[in-house]
Motif scaffolding. Structure first.
Motif, PDB file in Angstrom:
ATOM      1  N   UNK A  75      73.770 -55.251  34.559  1.00  0.00           N
ATOM      2  CA  UNK A  75      74.335 -55.298  33.024  1.00  0.00           C
ATOM      3  C   UNK A  75      75.425 -54.562  33.385  1.00  0.00           C
ATOM      4  N   UNK A  76      76.652 -55.212  32.480  1.00  0.00           N
ATOM      5  CA  UNK A  76      77.592 -54.204  32.654  1.00  0.00           C
ATOM      6  C   UNK A  76      77.772 -52.746  31.374  1.00  0.00           C
ATOM      7  N   UNK A  77      76.973 -52.832  29.852  1.00  0.00           N
ATOM      8  CA  UNK A  77      76.510 -51.945  29.408  1.00  0.00           C
ATOM      9  C   UNK A  77      77.062 -50.877  30.168  1.00  0.00           C
ATOM     10  N   UNK A  78      78.026 -49.843  28.920  1.00  0.00           N
ATOM     11  CA  UNK A  78      78.322 -48.321  29.112  1.00  0.00           C
ATOM     12  C   UNK A  78      76.668 -47.536  30.059  1.00  0.00           C
ATOM     13  N   UNK A  79      77.603 -46.274  30.722  1.00  0.00           N
ATOM     14  CA  UNK A  79      76.603 -45.637  30.567  1.00  0.00           C
ATOM     15  C   UNK A  79      76.283 -44.813  29.650  1.00  0.00           C
ATOM     16  N   UNK A  80      75.347 -43.792  29.243  1.00  0.00           N
ATOM     17  CA  UNK A  80      75.080 -42.920  27.746  1.00  0.00           C
ATOM     18  C   UNK A  80      75.223 -41.675  28.337  1.00  0.00           C
ATOM     19  N   UNK A  81      76.452 -40.885  28.263  1.00  0.00           N
ATOM     20  CA  UNK A  81      77.298 -39.617  28.498  1.00  0.00           C
ATOM     21  C   UNK A  81      75.700 -38.370  28.013  1.00  0.00           C
ATOM     22  N   UNK A  82      75.117 -37.881  28.481  1.00  0.00           N
ATOM     23  CA  UNK A  82      74.275 -36.892  28.148  1.00  0.00           C
ATOM     24  C   UNK A  82      74.961 -35.430  28.585  1.00  0.00           C
ATOM     25  N   UNK A  83      74.901 -34.179  27.681  1.00  0.00           N
ATOM     26  CA  UNK A  83      75.202 -32.770  28.288  1.00  0.00           C
ATOM     27  C   UNK A  83      74.895 -32.391  28.963  1.00  0.00           C
ATOM     28  N   UNK A  84      74.933 -32.089  30.646  1.00  0.00           N
ATOM     29  CA  UNK A  84      73.807 -31.284  31.893  1.00  0.00           C
ATOM     30  C   UNK A  84      74.695 -30.526  32.360  1.00  0.00           C
ATOM     31  N   UNK A  85      75.710 -29.952  32.171  1.00  0.00           N
ATOM     32  CA  UNK A  85      75.864 -28.794  33.039  1.00  0.00           C
ATOM     33  C   UNK A  85      75.677 -28.407  34.232  1.00  0.00           C
ATOM     34  N   UNK A  86      74.929 -28.353  34.402  1.00  0.00           N
ATOM     35  CA  UNK A  86      73.853 -27.903  35.731  1.00  0.00           C
ATOM     36  C   UNK A  86      73.531 -28.997  36.612  1.00  0.00           C
ATOM     37  N   UNK A  87      74.290 -29.778  36.493  1.00  0.00           N
ATOM     38  CA  UNK A  87      73.442 -31.440  37.359  1.00  0.00           C
ATOM     39  C   UNK A  87      74.307 -31.493  37.606  1.00  0.00           C
ATOM     40  N   UNK A  88      74.516 -32.162  39.484  1.00  0.00           N
ATOM     41  CA  UNK A  88      75.024 -31.314  40.398  1.00  0.00           C
ATOM     42  C   UNK A  88      76.101 -33.025  40.542  1.00  0.00           C
ATOM     43  N   UNK A  89      75.609 -34.243  39.667  1.00  0.00           N
ATOM     44  CA  UNK A  89      76.495 -35.341  39.503  1.00  0.00           C
ATOM     45  C   UNK A  89      76.947 -35.340  37.316  1.00  0.00           C
ATOM     46  N   UNK A  90      77.579 -34.007  37.089  1.00  0.00           N
ATOM     47  CA  UNK A  90      78.183 -33.554  36.018  1.00  0.00           C
ATOM     48  C   UNK A  90      79.758 -33.659  36.115  1.00  0.00           C
ATOM     49  N   UNK A  91      80.355 -34.651  35.317  1.00  0.00           N
ATOM     50  CA  UNK A  91      82.202 -33.868  35.188  1.00  0.00           C
ATOM     51  C   UNK A  91      82.292 -32.482  34.610  1.00  0.00           C
ATOM     52  N   UNK A  92      83.550 -32.691  34.859  1.00  0.00           N
ATOM     53  CA  UNK A  92      84.595 -31.274  34.402  1.00  0.00           C
ATOM     54  C   UNK A  92      84.143 -30.613  32.890  1.00  0.00           C
ATOM     55  N   UNK A  93      83.818 -31.690  31.886  1.00  0.00           N
ATOM     56  CA  UNK A  93      83.058 -31.480  30.593  1.00  0.00           C
ATOM     57  C   UNK A  93      81.436 -31.065  30.831  1.00  0.00           C
ATOM     58  N   UNK A  94      81.179 -30.998  31.384  1.00  0.00           N
ATOM     59  CA  UNK A  94      79.520 -31.789  31.824  1.00  0.00           C
ATOM     60  C   UNK A  94      78.685 -31.980  31.330  1.00  0.00           C
ATOM     61  N   UNK A  95      79.741 -33.319  31.289  1.00  0.00           N
ATOM     62  CA  UNK A  95      78.929 -34.484  30.570  1.00  0.00           C
ATOM     63  C   UNK A  95      77.874 -35.440  32.278  1.00  0.00           C
ATOM     64  N   UNK A  96      77.251 -35.796  31.888  1.00  0.00           N
ATOM     65  CA  UNK A  96      76.410 -36.753  33.145  1.00  0.00           C
ATOM     66  C   UNK A  96      76.095 -37.864  32.701  1.00  0.00           C
ATOM     67  N   UNK A  97      77.040 -39.354  33.247  1.00  0.00           N
ATOM     68  CA  UNK A  97      76.553 -40.490  32.794  1.00  0.00           C
ATOM     69  C   UNK A  97      75.304 -41.007  33.409  1.00  0.00           C
ATOM     70  N   UNK A  98      74.256 -41.137  32.475  1.00  0.00           N
ATOM     71  CA  UNK A  98      72.914 -41.672  32.478  1.00  0.00           C
ATOM     72  C   UNK A  98      73.006 -43.182  32.645  1.00  0.00           C
ATOM     73  N   UNK A  99      72.282 -43.607  33.517  1.00  0.00           N
ATOM     74  CA  UNK A  99      71.897 -45.364  32.570  1.00  0.00           C
ATOM     75  C   UNK A  99      71.504 -44.854  31.758  1.00  0.00           C
ATOM     76  N   UNK A 100      71.614 -46.510  31.318  1.00  0.00           N
ATOM     77  CA  UNK A 100      71.585 -47.180  29.474  1.00  0.00           C
ATOM     78  C   UNK A 100      70.441 -47.577  29.578  1.00  0.00           C
ATOM     79  N   UNK A 101      69.127 -47.605  29.964  1.00  0.00           N
ATOM     80  CA  UNK A 101      67.891 -48.085  29.631  1.00  0.00           C
ATOM     81  C   UNK A 101      66.812 -47.901  29.235  1.00  0.00           C
TER      82      UNK A 101
END
Length: 139
Positions: A75-101
């Protein structure tokens, strides 16, 4: 349409519904997966079903059609950004792109596939009973 081809239609339906249930289970299992082999977060998968026989409605009534799974698509739906700066996959702003499930959506899909599977079993057993009764008439 031959008498016993109805069993083939029910069997194809059961196969398709089992695949739908497998895909829903896979989606639920990967709700928190942020890193896949292809890179990025897990994408929700959906099953695309089509009639096994294409053509007019009249042809479909004359010949057993059944159903076939043509693809399991991402499914091509976008991911859900979740603020979690401690996650190893977090971006520079501290958001992790979680699956939209959605667990609710996957549960409903699982229930729908289960009910459809059961309906196909009922139709299959009805055809089997009719075939047995027809053989008893010939005795």
């Amino acid at each position: 349409m031959s008498f016993l081809s109805s069993m083939d239609i029910s069997a194809s339906g059961m196969t398709a519904q089992r695949l739908r249930l497998d895909v829903a289970s896979e989606n639920i299992a990967n709700m928190e997966t942020t890193r896949t082999e292809s890179g990025g977060s897990y994408k929700r998968k959906t099953v695309i079903l089509e009639s096994a026989e294409s053509g007019s409605f009249r042809k479909a009534l004359q010949k057993a059609a059944g159903v076939v799974a043509t693809a399991v698509a991402d499914e091509e739906a976008g991911f859900e950004p979740v603020y979690n700066p401690d996650h190893p996959d977090a971006d520079e702003n501290g958001y992790v792109q979680m699956p939209n499930i959605s667990l609710i959506k996957e549960t409903v899909d699982s229930m729908s596939a289960t009910r459809s599977y059961e309906a196909n079993i009922t139709a299959f057993n009805a055809m089997k009973t009719m075939a047995q009764k027809a053989l008893e008439i010939g005795k």
